[in-house]
Design a protein around this motif. Structure first.
Motif, PDB file in Angstrom:
ATOM      1  N   VAL B 252       0.819  -1.216   0.000  1.00 12.25           N
ATOM      2  CA  VAL B 252       0.000   0.000   0.000  1.00 12.25           C
ATOM      3  C   VAL B 252       0.857   1.273   0.000  1.00 12.25           C
ATOM      4  CG1 VAL B 252      -1.640   1.352   1.370  1.00 12.25           C
ATOM      5  CG2 VAL B 252      -2.013  -1.098   1.026  1.00 12.25           C
ATOM      6  N   LEU B 253       1.881   1.310   0.848  1.00 14.44           N
ATOM      7  CA  LEU B 253       2.650   2.556   0.959  1.00 14.44           C
ATOM      8  C   LEU B 253       3.454   2.872  -0.316  1.00 14.44           C
ATOM      9  CD1 LEU B 253       3.679   2.431   4.718  1.00 14.44           C
ATOM     10  CD2 LEU B 253       1.959   3.867   3.628  1.00 14.44           C
ATOM     11  N   PRO B 254       4.202   1.929  -0.874  1.00 16.86           N
ATOM     12  CA  PRO B 254       4.850   2.242  -2.156  1.00 16.86           C
ATOM     13  C   PRO B 254       3.825   2.572  -3.246  1.00 16.86           C
ATOM     14  CG  PRO B 254       5.809   0.272  -1.201  1.00 16.86           C
ATOM     15  CD  PRO B 254       4.616   0.606  -0.371  1.00 16.86           C
ATOM     16  N   GLY B 255       2.675   1.926  -3.185  1.00 17.53           N
ATOM     17  CA  GLY B 255       1.627   2.221  -4.157  1.00 17.53           C
ATOM     18  C   GLY B 255       1.142   3.647  -4.025  1.00 17.53           C
ATOM     19  N   LEU B 256       1.019   4.090  -2.775  1.00 17.70           N
ATOM     20  CA  LEU B 256       0.594   5.477  -2.541  1.00 17.70           C
ATOM     21  C   LEU B 256       1.629   6.469  -3.074  1.00 17.70           C
ATOM     22  CD1 LEU B 256      -0.974   5.766   1.026  1.00 17.70           C
ATOM     23  CD2 LEU B 256      -1.951   6.524  -1.151  1.00 17.70           C
ATOM     24  N   VAL B 257       2.899   6.179  -2.795  1.00 22.09           N
ATOM     25  CA  VAL B 257       3.976   7.058  -3.272  1.00 22.09           C
ATOM     26  C   VAL B 257       3.938   7.129  -4.798  1.00 22.09           C
ATOM     27  CG1 VAL B 257       6.486   7.314  -3.428  1.00 22.09           C
ATOM     28  CG2 VAL B 257       5.445   6.617  -1.272  1.00 22.09           C
ATOM     29  N   LEU B 258       3.751   5.996  -5.422  1.00 26.87           N
ATOM     30  CA  LEU B 258       3.681   5.943  -6.883  1.00 26.87           C
ATOM     31  C   LEU B 258       2.490   6.761  -7.395  1.00 26.87           C
ATOM     32  CD1 LEU B 258       4.541   4.643  -9.627  1.00 26.87           C
ATOM     33  CD2 LEU B 258       3.080   2.721  -9.051  1.00 26.87           C
TER      34      LEU B 258
END
Lengths: 513, 290
Positions: B252-258
């Motif tokens: 979720v967190l890398p996805g949010l950053v992306l």
């Protein structure tokens, strides 16, 4: 044979997560007819040939076919289609007496002629498939009478090697042997009722099955799931009763939630395979350093959620050659590894001049390869991972087009020389190490095992010698056992028969609705 | 405003007078600084701790840890390097090939236009992801291969935009005047037409940056991106989805950053477009042209 029983489970937590997913499942996975066992598979079968032991076929072989004998999980031979077997005093032949009254699914009777037809297929290099290498000890066979057949060996053969052979021979109906890949032709507890390729397989009980009172469950429906997570959610939501062949990680998670996980006696061993014909791996001390430089505990934890055992030799605990002391002697030790690297005399650049081929489609392989890469970085060896998939990967692995690669090795629970049926461990025509075999001491050690008869100290000495040679030659560095055929069940499923090869055996399994 | 030379400072002021664009720029600037200074921040994206795998958010690991006990925050920051470098390289490559193609096709017309535009049509006929997959199959998995693959998928866009600009400027008086005074085609293209075509090209560069980041992440998600252990947002998403039960924040967190990064590029692109086309609101205090 061991029959395991499990208890009823609570689905409350799982239902909350699983119901919406269950709504999207195939109809076969949702309908819970009384007397139907619903099993999730992660891959469809390849064919119905019981001599093709690839893992994808392991869900069906022992349900559609019977073998001449079976092993208990402890390795004790038991009658099956063979009511009795007698090994000649000179260990050059075995006489098998077949059970009377056994019928194939077609209605044809089981006879010695039928076994002879199966043996002819098994001994044919183009038809024998995985059974063919095991048949290498057999010279010929003689049908003594309709219920008796004698297998003549090429020379004296250890007892365990003979029983291994009998345990591998699933007898095929001669009337269906030519089309066995497309249509099953066995004596097994179940008959094929229906198959939708890539979706489901339905089996129904064989009404003429020779084991009294079996199979317990009258119908089995296999549903093929493309995703491990979907199979897991289906079990949690009550869509299926069993997952066979799911990931270790999912099994560990379900186990922590109280779902029973059955781990059979026939795991594979993960082996860091080394191509000793290339680069720095020609150097023995460089290779031997890897016995210490591989963090086996870490690999087991990262790749297989701790489900398995750390090993430094290619044997399962049920193997007669199993020796747990090696795992302690060669425990992860950076300093000892560094010493051997220094003694190898190779420069830092030479030591880093290789790649680790990785099965990009396997998450455990990707993870454990990074563990190795990271460890090597700590001793100044910087390597690249060479990601490969599909045909390119198989080609690399089987033709030796790699410097190093991880790969599972089977048959580690059987007679020790059976390890030589795996490509990297072959003693002749080794596709990786080449011909003549670069390690004659290994070839001699395998030969010594094959020719040491009886059960005295000389047998153990032969096993000990092989173990020592395996570590010294270090063309394969075993890391851990793992089970691609893990069985995770709902708590209302009971009575699994554990198979020596971790195949799925369902004839004693019951499900309560 | 299209077709006129405008002050870069003037444009920047008007773009970042828009609050959404200012926030987007702040995000991208912070990301770029973190990516550049990552080694100084004490973040190690490769350090494994096989005892602390798949941990949740904590003081030690604000984004948690991955399946090898690596710091997800460190990998997300270093992943920004991968994404930003790939995007910048891909956009530069795409513009370097596409813009000259479009200029030549539009300026000379005839067989040159026909040949170049058929090449562009050919590239456009192939879905970008398919083209990238095919290129990586040939070139192998590496950051350079991903950069080239993503870059080539952007070539048709720049070629089309540049050609359209040339066609609209080709018969304008100032171009005709240059030619009347003896300006060569090369002079007209590089000194007269190209400077007046930068507005839509610049907008495309910003917009294509977000597409490039997304495509690079998609390739990594499909398992053909930069090989491990190099951190990449797409690779983190790919692996993280395998651990959604154990560590939801992993994906979720890398996805949010992306997602936020792509939105930021897109927001700046839209703001830039509105300014260059004169659709934005006027500044509170008029800015004089130099």
């Amino acid at each position: 044979m061991t029959v395991l029983t499990t208890d009823r489970r609570s689905l409350l937590g799982a239902l909350a997560v699983g119901l919406p997913l269950g709504a999207a499942l195939p109809a076969a996975a949702q309908t819970a007819a009384p007397g139907t066992l619903r099993i999730a598979l992660l891959t469809d079968i390849a064919n119905y040939d019981p001599h093709q032991f690839s893992f994808v076929n392991a869900s069906l072989i022992k349900n559609l076919y019977d073998t001449l004998i079976e092993y208990t999980p402890e390795g004790r031979a038991e009658p099956s289609l063979a009511e009795a077997w007698t090994i000649a005093p000179d260990s050059r032949s075995v006489t098998v007496t077949l059970r009377r009254g056994v019928k194939f699914h077609s209605g044809n009777p089981l006879t010695a002629e039928a076994v002879a037809t199966t043996l002819k297929k098994a001994a044919d290099p183009s038809l024998g498939k995985n059974l063919y290498p095991t048949m290498s000890i057999v010279q010929d066979w003689t049908v003594v009478d309709p219920q008796t057949i004698r297998l003549n060996m090429k020379g004296p053969v250890p007892d365990r090697q003979i029983t291994d052979l009998l345990q591998f021979i699933a007898v095929i109906d001669p009337a269906g042997i030519a089309t066995v890949e497309q249509t099953p032709a066995g004596t097994g507890a179940y008959k094929l009722a229906e198959r939708a390729v890539g979706q489901r397989i339905r089996l129904v009980a064989n009404p003429d099955y020779w084991r009294q009172g079996e199979p317990v469950t009258k119908e089995v429906v296999f549903t093929i799931f493309s995703q491990d997570a979907a199979a897991t959610a289906s079990l949690e939501s009550g869509g299926v009763d069993v997952i066979y062949g799911g990931s270790s990680r999912s099994a560990a998670r379900l186990k922590s939630q109280g779902y029973p996980v059955l781990d059979g006696p026939g795991p594979l061993v993960q082996v860091f395979r080394i191509n000793t014909t290339r680069g720095p791996f020609r150097n023995a001390q460089f290779r031997q350093a890897f016995n210490y430089l591989i963090d086996r505990e870490g690999i087991l934890r990262v790749g297989y959620a701790g489900l398995g055992q750390v090993v430094a030799l290619p044997w399962a605990p049920s193997s007669p050659a199993y020796d747990p002391s090696y795992a302690q002697t060669y425990a992860f030790n950076i300093e000892k590894g560094r010493e051997l690297l220094q003694r190898s005399g190779l420069s830092q650049a030479e030591m880093s001049d290789w790649k680790l081929v990785v099965n990009a489609g396997s998450q455990p392989d990707v993870a454990i390869s990074q563990v190795v890469q990271n460890t090597l970085r700590r001793v100044g060896i910087n390597i690249e991972l060479d990601m490969k998939e599909g045909a390119e990967l198989v080609d690399s692995m089987l033709k030796g087009r790699f410097d190093t690669i991880f790969g599972g090795v089977g048959n580690i629970q059987k007679f020790p020389s059976r390890v030589a049926t795996n490509s990297i461990y072959r003693t002749a025509n080794n596709p990786i190490l080449g011909e003549p075999h670069p390690f004659p001491e290994y070839v001699a050690a395998i030969e010594r095992i094959n020719t040491t008869l009886g059960s005295g100290p000389e047998v153990k000495a032969a096993y000990d010698h092989l173990n020592k040679v395996l570590v010294e030659t270090s063309f394969g560095i075993p890391t851990n056992t793992y089970n691609p055929g893990l069985i995770v069940t709902a708590k209302n499923v009971s009575g699994f028969t554990l198979d020596m090869d971790n195949m799925l055996v369902l004839r004693t399994t019951a499900v309560r609705r | 405003m299209s077709g006129m030379l405008v002050s870069a400072r003037h444009v920047a002021q008007r773009v970042f007078a828009q609050p959404a664009a200012a926030v987007a720029l702040a995000w991208l600037a912070a990301l770029a600084v973190a990516a550049i200074l990552a080694p100084l921040l004490g973040l190690d994206p490769l350090a494994q701790d096989l005892v602390r795998m798949l941990e949740g958010l904590s003081r030690d690991y604000p984004f948690g840890t991955d399946e090898l006990g690596r710091d997800i925050l460190a990998r997300a920051v270093y992943g920004a390097r991968t994404s930003l470098v790939t995007a910048a390289g891909a956009v530069t490559l795409a513009a370097s090939i596409g813009v000259p193609m479009g200029l030549v096709a539009g300026f000379f017309g005839g067989w040159r236009d026909a040949v170049l535009m058929r090449i562009v049509d050919l590239l456009l006929a192939l879905p970008g992801i398919m083209l990238a997959l095919a290129l990586i199959a040939v070139l192998g998995r590496s950051q350079a291969a991903a950069l080239v693959a993503v870059g080539l998928t952007g070539v048709p866009t720049f070629a089309r935009v540049a050609r359209a600009q040339v066609l609209s400027l080709r018969r304008r008086d100032f171009v005709t005047a240059v030619e009347a005074f003896g300006g060569t085609p090369a002079y007209s293209l590089t000194r007269t037409i190209l400077p007046n075509s930068w507005s839509p090209i610049l907008t495309q560069m910003v917009v294509l940056s977000s597409v490039a980041i997304l495509l690079e992440a998609a390739l990594a998600f499909l398992g053909v991106g930069i090989p491990p252990p190099t951190p990449s947002w797409g690779e983190m998403l790919r692996t993280g989805k395998e651990y959604l039960y154990e560590a939801p924040t992993y994906a979720v967190l890398p996805g949010l950053v992306l997602t936020v990064t792509i939105l930021a590029f897109d927001t700046i692109g839209r703001a830039l477009s509105s300014v260059l086309e004169g659709r934005d609101a006027p500044l509170a205090r008029p800015v004089e042209s130099p």
